[in-house]
Design an enzyme around this catalytic site. Structure first.
Site, PDB file in Angstrom:
ATOM      1  N   GLU A 150       0.797  -1.289   0.013  1.00 31.52           N
ATOM      2  CA  GLU A 150       0.058   0.138   0.083  1.00 31.52           C
ATOM      3  C   GLU A 150       0.972   1.144   0.138  1.00 31.52           C
ATOM      4  O   GLU A 150       2.144   1.229   0.649  1.00 31.52           O
ATOM      5  CB  GLU A 150      -0.975   0.180   1.191  1.00 31.52           C
ATOM      6  CG  GLU A 150      -2.055  -0.984   1.211  1.00 31.52           C
ATOM      7  CD  GLU A 150      -1.646  -2.108   2.203  1.00 31.52           C
ATOM      8  OE1 GLU A 150      -0.534  -2.049   3.061  1.00 31.52           O
ATOM      9  OE2 GLU A 150      -2.438  -2.903   2.165  1.00 31.52           O
TER      10      GLU A 150
ATOM     11  N   TYR B  78       7.282   2.235  -7.692  1.00 30.83           N
ATOM     12  CA  TYR B  78       6.944   0.851  -7.644  1.00 30.83           C
ATOM     13  C   TYR B  78       6.514   0.698  -9.044  1.00 30.83           C
ATOM     14  O   TYR B  78       6.296  -0.589  -9.674  1.00 30.83           O
ATOM     15  CB  TYR B  78       5.659   0.981  -6.730  1.00 30.83           C
ATOM     16  CG  TYR B  78       6.267   1.077  -5.250  1.00 30.83           C
ATOM     17  CD1 TYR B  78       7.117   0.588  -4.680  1.00 30.83           C
ATOM     18  CD2 TYR B  78       5.200   1.983  -4.234  1.00 30.83           C
ATOM     19  CE1 TYR B  78       7.571   0.882  -3.279  1.00 30.83           C
ATOM     20  CE2 TYR B  78       5.732   2.203  -3.108  1.00 30.83           C
ATOM     21  CZ  TYR B  78       6.957   1.653  -2.324  1.00 30.83           C
ATOM     22  OH  TYR B  78       7.051   1.932  -1.247  1.00 30.83           O
TER      23      TYR B  78
END
Length: 149
Positions: free
Chosen positions: A104, A116
Site C-alpha cells: 500500500e 513501484y
C-alpha cells in the site's frame, strides 16, 4: 560502500529515528522489536559507509510477499537506496518462489508510486481512509511474476 543485511537489535534505535523523520504516522520502536523477533517478518537494512540509509520490512507467506514498510532516510534520498532494497527483496523472495508482491502507498506519494511502477507494480484497488495524520486513501499495488520463478 553499500551493504544490505538483515535487521539486528542494535539497529532498532536508528531505524526508529528514520521512521519518525520519514512518516507522519510512524511505527513505534516496539513494532520494530516485534519485526526482529517474529518469524513472520523480515527486515533488511541498507548501510552506506556504515550508516543505515534505509530499510524494508516484508512478510512472505506461501507464494506471496507483502512489502509492509519501506523508508529511505531523508539525507540519503535520490541515491537509489529504495531501488536496492526492492531488488534485494525480489532476489531473496525468488528462493521462496514468490509469484505476487503487494503493498500500500499513500495516494499523494507520487515519488513512491513512480518507483513501484518502475518495478512492475500496478494499481489494483483503494483502501479508503487507510492512513492517519493526515487521513488519506491508500493505493493497493501488486506485482505479478509470470512464468518460472
Amino acid at each position: 560502500m553499500i551493504e544490505i543485511r538483515e535487521l539486528q537489535k542494535q539497529d532498532i534505535d536508528q531505524i526508529s529515528e528514520i521512521e519518525k523523520r520519514c512518516f507522519s504516522d510512524p511505527w513505534s520502536r516496539e513494532s520494530f522489536e516485534e519485526v526482529l523477533t517474529s518469524p513472520s517478518f523480515l527486515c533488511l537494512v541498507v548501510l552506506l559507509d556504515g550508516k543505515i540509509a534505509g530499510y524494508v520490512v516484508i512478510i512472505i507467506a506461501a507464494d506471496e510477499c507483502e512489502i509492509v514498510n519501506v523508508a529511505t532516510d531523508i539525507s540519503f534520498r535520490r541515491q537509489g537506496i529504495a531501488s536496492k532494497l526492492l531488488e534485494s527483496v525480489f532476489a531473496l523472495s525468488k528462493t521462496n518462489k514468490v509469484r505476487a508482491y503487494y503493498l500500500e502507498v499513500r495516494e499523494s506519494n507520487v515519488t513512491a508510486k513512480g518507483l513501484y511502477s518502475k518495478y512492475g507494480f500496478v494499481e489494483i484497488g483503494v483502501r479508503k481512509k487507510y492512513y492517519k495524520n493526515p487521513v488519506e486513501d491508500a493505493i493497493l499495488m501488486r506485482r505479478l511474476i509470470i512464468g518460472e520463478v
